[in-house]
Design an enzyme around this catalytic site. Structure first.
Site, PDB file in Angstrom:
ATOM      1  N   GLN A 196       0.825  -1.202   0.000  1.00  0.00           N
ATOM      2  CA  GLN A 196       0.000   0.000   0.000  1.00  0.00           C
ATOM      3  C   GLN A 196       0.865   1.260   0.000  1.00  0.00           C
ATOM      4  OE1 GLN A 196      -3.258   0.624  -0.328  1.00  0.00           O
ATOM      5  NE2 GLN A 196      -3.727  -1.543  -0.655  1.00  0.00           N
ATOM      6  N   SER A 197       1.889   1.256  -0.827  1.00  0.00           N
ATOM      7  CA  SER A 197       2.847   2.361  -0.864  1.00  0.00           C
ATOM      8  C   SER A 197       2.222   3.667  -1.350  1.00  0.00           C
ATOM      9  CB  SER A 197       4.008   1.993  -1.787  1.00  0.00           C
ATOM     10  OG  SER A 197       4.822   3.106  -2.060  1.00  0.00           O
TER      11      SER A 197
END
Length: 330
Positions: free
Chosen positions: A71-72
């Site tokens: 979930q960068s």
């Protein structure tokens, strides 16, 4: 300091500086709203990407390649930068491909990026970087002319964004006839921290009054001194054409108490800070970065670190992760 540098116009700045409530020890909290930088949902990476993408355009790159956690935020914003600039984007991500994209992955796909899942653990940054280098070489062999960006955009070029951001913040404080004792922010890959220290050193050399800076370490790398934040800050100052201005290692303060079990593993203190921010200021924080960062700021205030002075928390963004699996505290 920055006029000679290549820079793409991506961020909506200056971002707001909002007055918050009184916190522990009587400190007066301010929140620097870098979650509102505009690009692709906002966040601190927009500042870094202005200089990284400016450099990519300078060298004639036609694609951006970068790497991050599943979930960068950095990957999501790089995807948005590529969409804005008409560049192909490839994202190397931790974990396995999900059945349904959510949160940052959903937005990255919407922006047109190609997502490459490695199966690597969130905290195995070395494995992720090896995958980035391999894909970069593959794309280069295919003639795509990729511009490859390490995790978090944390190079000296990327750190320029927060050297400029720190100057912006100090100018805003001066305009309000207020100078905080301390600026607190979340530190993971070290680029934001290095940039702030470079900007701070430049202002000190110019005779300006500046606050201290404290990074709340949320990744094991920065918690154990990798990367070397002072060295990265000095490389940034070189790019700013200030070779005689230096950051000393003693200037680097990283509070390592708030990471919990590991990077991207939620903590109760972080979850409490997320709930506190939502109910006390309408601010949206995530469980990997900004929630843990604010938990450190509030914890330091409770310990009396700031006394009754003004203190700024730099909200570096991350709200799209709230809409991923387990993204919201119970």
């Amino acid at each position: 300091m920055f006029e000679h540098l290549d820079r793409a116009s991506l961020a909506t700045t200056p971002t707001a500086l909002e007055r918050g409530p009184i916190v522990g020890g009587g400190a007066r909290l301010w929140v620097k709203r870098d979650d509102l930088t505009g690009l692709g949902g906002g966040g601190n990476k927009a500042r870094k990407l202005e200089f990284l993408c400016g450099d990519a355009q300078r060298v004639g790159a036609r694609a951006l390649v970068t790497v991050g956690a599943a979930q960068s935020n950095h990957c999501r914003m790089t995807a948005a930068a590529g969409a804005r600039l008409g560049m192909e984007v490839h994202l190397i991500l931790a974990g396995d491909e999900p059945e349904t994209a959510t949160g940052n992955q959903l937005l990255s796909s919407l922006f047109g990026a190609q997502l490459h899942f490695t199966g690597a653990a969130e905290s195995h940054w070395g494995e992720l970087e090896i995958a980035r280098e391999a894909l970069t070489n593959q794309l280069a062999d295919g003639g795509l002319e990729p511009y490859s960006i390490p995790i978090g955009g944390s190079t000296a070029i990327g750190a320029l964004g927060y050297a400029a951001g720190f100057v912006e913040l100090v100018d805003q404080c001066a305009d309000r006839l207020m100078m905080p004792s301390t600026v607190v922010f979340t530190s993971s890959s070290g680029g934001t921290h290095a940039g702030m220290l470079a900007g701070r050193a430049a202002l000190i050399a110019a005779g300006r009054v500046v606050p201290d800076v404290i990074g709340i370490g949320v990744a094991k790398g920065v918690n154990i001194g990798r990367p070397d934040v002072a060295e990265l800050a000095n490389e940034t100052l070189d790019l700013m054409q200030l070779p005689d201005v230096r950051v000393d290692p003693a200037d680097v303060e990283v509070d390592i108490r708030w990471i919990g079990d590991d990077y991207a593993v939620p903590t109760e203190a972080g979850d409490e800070a997320i709930r506190w921010a939502a109910t006390n200021g309408g601010w949206l924080l995530d469980r990997t970065y900004s929630g843990k960062g604010l938990s450190g700021a509030l914890g330091l205030a409770d310990e009396g670190r700031f006394g009754n002075s003004d203190v700024v928390f730099v909200h570096t963004g991350g709200w799209p992760a709230l809409f991923a699996a387990d993204g919201v505290p119970a």
